[in-house]
Structures are given as structure tokens and as C-alpha cells.
Enzyme design. Sequence first.
Site, short mmCIF file in Angstrom:
data_model
loop_
_atom_site.label_atom_id
_atom_site.label_comp_id
_atom_site.label_asym_id
_atom_site.label_seq_id
_atom_site.Cartn_x
_atom_site.Cartn_y
_atom_site.Cartn_z
N GLU A 243 26.59 45.80 47.88
CA GLU A 243 27.70 45.47 46.99
C GLU A 243 28.36 44.29 47.64
OE1 GLU A 243 31.15 45.05 46.07
OE2 GLU A 243 31.70 47.17 46.24
N CYS A 280 37.10 44.08 46.08
CA CYS A 280 35.91 43.47 45.48
C CYS A 280 36.08 43.34 43.98
CB CYS A 280 34.66 44.27 45.81
SG CYS A 280 34.90 46.04 45.67
#
Lengths: 505, 505
Positions: A243, A280
Site C-alpha cells: 500500500e 494515505c
Amino acid sequence: MLNTTDPRTGAVTPTGLDATAPEQADTIVRAAQAAFADVAGRDRAWRAGLLHALADALEADRAGLVAVADRETGLGAARLDGEVSRSAFQFRLFAEAVREGGYLEVAIDHAGQTALGPAPELRRMLIPIGPVAVFGSSNFPFAFSVAGGDTASALAGGNAVVLKAHSSHLETSARSFAVLSEAAGAYGAPDGLLGIVYGTAAGAALVAHPLVRAVGFTGSLHGGQALMDIIAGRDEPIPFYGELSSLNPLVITPGAAAARATEIADGLYGSFTLGSGQFCTKPGVAFVPAGADGDALVARLVERATDAAASVLLNERIATSFDDIRARLVAAGAVDVLARGTEGAGTDGGAGFTAAPTVLGVEATALTAEIAEEAFGPLIVVARYADDGEILAALDAVPDSLTATVHSEPAEVEAVTGLVAALAPRVGRIVFDGYPTGVRVSWAQHHGGPWPATNSQHTSVGVSAIRRFLRPLAYQDAPEAVLPAELRDGYRGIPRRVDGRLQLD
Amino acid sequence: MLNTTDPRTGAVTPTGLDATAPEQADTIVRAAQAAFADVAGRDRAWRAGLLHALADALEADRAGLVAVADRETGLGAARLDGEVSRSAFQFRLFAEAVREGGYLEVAIDHAGQTALGPAPELRRMLIPIGPVAVFGSSNFPFAFSVAGGDTASALAGGNAVVLKAHSSHLETSARSFAVLSEAAGAYGAPDGLLGIVYGTAAGAALVAHPLVRAVGFTGSLHGGQALMDIIAGRDEPIPFYGELSSLNPLVITPGAAAARATEIADGLYGSFTLGSGQFCTKPGVAFVPAGADGDALVARLVERATDAAASVLLNERIATSFDDIRARLVAAGAVDVLARGTEGAGTDGGAGFTAAPTVLGVEATALTAEIAEEAFGPLIVVARYADDGEILAALDAVPDSLTATVHSEPAEVEAVTGLVAALAPRVGRIVFDGYPTGVRVSWAQHHGGPWPATNSQHTSVGVSAIRRFLRPLAYQDAPEAVLPAELRDGYRGIPRRVDGRLQLD
């Protein structure tokens, strides 16, 4: 000996922890393999109980964990307290999923005549894969680190986990690990089911180790690519679930700007500065309509940012990188600095690593890939557009992301449908009239997206994250005695697909 | 112009097909992308109908397809006829799965209070990913080639497919493609939903193309690694689903040898020579007990092989490789040549590419990785063992595989349980009292396994193969009007997980 740094003050203190030598890493992985083999014989109820024990232990040490994490990350006690709750919740949700059993994807086809002639009996389920290496992220010292979702999902599937402690919160990692491994031991788990290594070299040794069967990683694109290179050099490739990077475009329609300019500006400000912008899922670019309503929205956003003081960043590397990227964006043609809060000392007045909320402006028609670069920290680019065609054209400059967000009014549904059609291929989650920061942990969540957001077609948050650490095994015409319990005809209580038909229990 | 070779005679004839130039490959991929976008708006019923139309068209051209494939592969009309049926069956099975809808993995979590506070609504399903490149195998000119399972599963998921024609059956590929693309067009599919390229350079261009979102491959480890290297050089990595290499160990217990020596020898002979031994699931090593029962079994196997004539192999490369590997195995210390059929002209008497059934013998204690090398063709290594400990030790020399097989008697269940525990981590399917060749196409099938069998945790045969070409997309607090039908509250008729609870419809 490894040091830890207080990001509020920049003060460096020794941790008492040493970097793990490669031969120690090997010992830890071998112990994980032995523990993996040991727990293979335990049932799902045992594993669900283990996950509950880990959740309980985290909460029992809540105050201690929060204190050490606050000192190492500067994220603040309130946020970190919530993150401990979230981590415990994740363990308990995976326990629920393990008990429910649908994740096994059990399928049974009985022997019989088919259109292609007589066919044997097949019984298939998903099984764990072995020791999994987990690299936690800097920005979630609990929920995406030692006690995070990768650990919970890998353990839930029946795997062993070897953690690479993040260099930015070593003591938090060590304390989290101590809490989890002691609780696992007290519950009856074999030694080695959880392991941890410290230092970059030991992390690389994990990824290269023949017994490690998968890697879970949350971090930078650069860091992820380094691990992917190590995997490319292995004799046996293994899955890498990274990720990595996300810009998270957000679109405000003319209707939304007209109806809710202040509300959206306040929400957007809160979202792009949450955790000092170190999410994120932080919205990195917001498309705001040209004209008076959009002007009002931007004015409010600028007001909020201008009034703000700098906030603490996680570490020196992130602070330096943020300054560099912000300078590059500002230097890019066509970009205006609309707002920049008070730089300097952090919220606590120390000499640590800080950044001030920053709002940059650009015409949507001038948005380039250079400007659409993720700046990890409290920065947002406002792109003003005249019509949806300008948004659609500008999206080609925006890297694919974890999320996209649309703020609109009910009367605009036709335009919104067009926007969604353009956004859907580019992201993993589309948020409506909300903000992408704050990722619900639940069955239906998806936290992932096309490259460079992630490199996989799986989620790293939510129940189906468990699928990353499982593989199918089929039994053909097996004597019942050798079958796992869940594959026997009489077994009840989990969803199974029998002769093509899904049955609930 | 590209040539085709009759493996029975070695005769080379021009095909009328040219290698696809890289710029043509680009045009084909762009057309696939456009078609992919076009079909995104069609529903599952439309796609199920398309799959049925493809199945019907294959069967309508059965005689023509079989004739050209027989000439190019030497596999024989009966086998190829069955393979056309199997390919049609695969399309229809995926149509059934598309209609059933469980493969969408729909999950809906309503908004509400949770242990972590108020949470938004989330609705998630799997969506297609885009154009998929499919590299067919040499050994199944229909079921694992242009009309094969990768094509069927990628189309079923809603993707476009660009095929790389296998050089060993170019005319079969071209005819299969013509049949499928004409049927798709007649059904109403947009041009470009199926594309095909010829030649190695065009295949490489496909894998490197930015619009290609995944690669399905069935072939050699070497070939797969070459494609993985191309993927490693892409700006955006994409998933590679390779089905690569498999030795498929088979164990015969003392009880089974005592009870069924002749039957097992005959079955084993049939399995390792099926399709001239050119099955990825061919048993390459058989563990046979020491002693009289095992001797009888081996004697029968040797008798069958010694009496046999050579059979046709698919192409010169496979024939040369088979000869090389057999020579290496024979030259390895500790290996005895127990049987070798009549070499020379193929079954049809031509001057083509042939190999005679070959049985090699070795003590299980002497089995090495060098001897446990896959020889693609009619060769089996018989490893004689004194006790299960020798099998377990020897398995460390055997590469992980698609399958393992155990022949045993009911009284041996305890020993079999131990064997299964040792085999399960090494393979994707365990066969009992049967043979690994012959892979049922069904819901519960799994065709995959740990490296080097495959490089993924997914299957390439059976309904769940569709998961390879899908990714999740979540909608958060979306207006109902923008949601796909399957995610709306009122939708019925497919399995969905609502607030964590699986519902059948």
C-alpha cells in the site's frame, strides 16, 4: 544500539534495542515456521480466541502504549488512544470472520455424471501459506504497524507473522510486540508465532528468506519498490501486498459549492490536516468550481490554513521530503501559494519536525503530473475548473489512488454519474459528500487501488484482507478421515458451496 | 509468413499468417480497451449470453477445429473432440457463475454506530480490470489456448482479452479466434473485445503494453520467467498468473500395492503416457514400496511401457527437450532404465517428433533434485521406498507441484494422514486412489500450487479462476442512482453479505 527521536523536540535517545543480525532473523523465521506448523492442527475457535486475547491485551496496556507512541510520533494521546481501540477492534472483527468461516470459500462438488462424463469428487478450501513478513507504516503506529491489520489478517488466516519494526517508532513496536507475544503465549500459542526484527538489513533478510511466504507492506512507493526488487531476486517469487502512494482526488460540484461552501471548506481543512496530513487517504487535490461559490469555499479554506500553526510531523525524513516536494510544487509554473500557516516551532513549542498547513492553487487546465505529486503532510492543491470536461482532462495527470471523493447535490445526479464513471477505473473507493480520511474497518471496506496506490487486487483493511494470506487446496476423492472438518459432508455452521449452490450452513 | 509443422511428419507448411508487428499489437490492445469500456455498461445476463454464444459456436465448428488441431498437434481426433467439448463446457460454466453472481463478492455495511463510533455506509463489489493478455499452452490447443479457461474467465469477469497464439498451433489458434470473434460479433459484442497477436515479439509487446492489466499464462517455467521479467520492467506492475511446471508426486502404500498392483500399474501407465505424457498434471515420480508387491507393480508398469511404441510429441522443441532431460536423468548416478518402448517412427509411421514411454528406477533414498526434474513427455521415475520416513525425506528433493496422489487401503488411514500432512503444503490438489491427469472443470476445482507450479494463490481451472481478473471497488455513502444495480438495497437474486451476514438472495 538503535535510537529513537522525539519528533516534537528532535531529541535523540537510545532505545536499548539492537539491530537484528541476519542470522538472528533466520532463527526468528525458522521459529515462525515451526510455530506455523504447530498451530496448523488447531481449529478456528482456538484462533478466534487468540485474536480476542490479543485485542484484550492491547487494551489492557492502553495507557502505556499511548504514552510511548505519543513520544515517538507526536500524534497526540487522543488520536493514539483511538488507534489502540481501532487495532483491538480489528483483531475482534477478524475473530468474528474466523468463526463465521465464509472466508474459507469451501466448495464441494460431489462425484457424478456431468456433460463431460463421470467426474470425481472435489472438496476445496483456503488454507494458510506460512510465515508472513509485515512491514508497518510510520503514520499509524498501531493500526498499520505491529498490532495492525496485516498482523491481524495474517494470524486470522492461520499464518505466523514476523514483523519489521518501523524505524520511526521502535519503542512503540517493541512494546506492542511484547504485549501481543506475551498474550499469545499466555493463551497457549507456540513461541515464534509472532516474531519481530529491527533494522533495514534484517527487514531485507526477511523478504529474501525462503521460508517467508508473503510480504505485507504499508509505506512509500520507493520503499515498496526496494522490497519488490528483493522479491524479484528470490528463487521463489512470493506475493507482495504493498500500500504505497495515493493522491486521492476530491471533486466539489457547482451545486455543492453553492449549497455548502463553508461546511465543505471546514471539512476539507480537517481532512487534509488530520494527523498533520500524514494519511494515505489525505485528499491531495481538490477540484473546485470557478466562480463566486468556489471562491467563497477557497477563501474559507485559505482562512483556516492561514490561521493555523505548524504541526508536528512523524520524523525528519518526512519533514525534509515535505519541504522538498512543497518547494517543487511552488516552483512549478502556474501554481500559486494561496495559504501557508505559521511555520516554525511545532504545536508544543519544541525544536522538532513540523510543517504548516499549505494550500496551493492552480487552474485545472494547467494541472500536470508534476503538480499532482503526493506531498505527505498538510498540503492540498486546489484546482479550479470551468466545467466537468476540464476535470476529466485533468484526471489524466492524477495518479491512480486509493480513493476519490465527490461532493454534490441531489439535482446533479447526471453529472455525478459521469464523474463516477471516470473515477471508478482509477481508484478503490469512491466517497460521496464526505472525506476519504477515516477508513471504516468492516466487512465491506476496500482499502486498495490501481498502481501506484497498491500493486494488488486485494484490500489491506476490512475482513477480506485475510484472502491475501491464504491459498486454495483441493481434495479429490479423499477418505473422510483425512479431510479437514469443514470439508466433511456432515459439517454445519459455515457457508459452503455444494454442487455449485451456496448454502448458509 | 509464419509456418506450421505437422508433428507426425515434420512437414512444414506456410500458414498464411504473418507475425504481428508491434504497432499492430498496440492497435489491437487499444481496440480491446475501447471494447472493454463499451461492455462495462452491459449487465451480467448479457455477458452470460455471450459466453453461451461462444460455446455454441465452438461446437458448431467442432469438426473443422478438430481437423486442424489434429494436424498441428498430433493429439488425435478423439482427444481433441473431447477438448472442444471441455472448452464449450467451460464457457457455459462461467455463464452459470456470472448469472449466479456470488463471484461479485458483494458486501454492504449500512451506516450506523459501531464500537469505534459512527461509521459511514460502504458497498463493495468486484469489478473487471481491463484488457487481459492470454498466452495459451502448447498441450491443450483448445482448453488452455485461444478458447480456453483464461479467455473464458477473463471475459466472464467483464474484461477484454488479447490472445497470443501459440507458435505450435497457429492455424488452430486462428480458426478458434475466427469462430469466437465471429460469434461475439453476431451476438452484439463490440469489435476488439477479443483480439489476437502472432509471434514472440508481439507477445512481449502485449505484456509490456500500459493498457494490459493482467497476464494469464500456461507454459514453461522458462517462458513464464521471461514474461515476468518484462512485467518487472513496466512502469506499472500487473499481475501475472503463470501455470508453469509440475512433477506431481504419486505415492503407493504397501497396502495398495498388495491389493491392486496390476490395476494401479495400468492406471499409472495410462496417466503418465496420456497425451504422450504432455500433461502439466502428469505423475513424474511414483513412490512404490520395496518388496514383492511393489516388484509386481513395477513389473507390470515396465511390461506396459516396454511393449509400447513411440508416440507423437507436439513439436520439435518438446521432443529435443525430452531427449535431453531423459539423457540427463539416465546419466545421473543411481538411476536405472527399467523400460523404454520402441523408439523411432511415431504411431502413424511418419518422420515426425516422437518419444517412447520410459520408466526409470531409483531408490527413494537416492532421489535428488537433479532426478526430480520435470520431463515433459512419457517418462516416469519409480522411487522405491522402505518406509514412510524415506518418502518424507525424498519429498524435499521434489519441487512443489500442482498435485500429489496417494493410493492406499482403508486400514492405512493413520499413515495416509501423515502423508497428507506432508503433501498438503507442497501442492494445490491431493488425489486419492486415482490419477492427477484429467482436471474436472467445476466449482470446487483448484488448479494451482506453490512455486514452481504457479506463482499465485489462485486457480486457473474452475469457477474461482474468475477472481484473477477482478478487483474490489467500494462506494461510501453513495446516492442510490450512481450505484451498480447489484449494490442497491432492493436488489435480489445474488448472494450478498449485508452487515456482515451472508444472504443467499
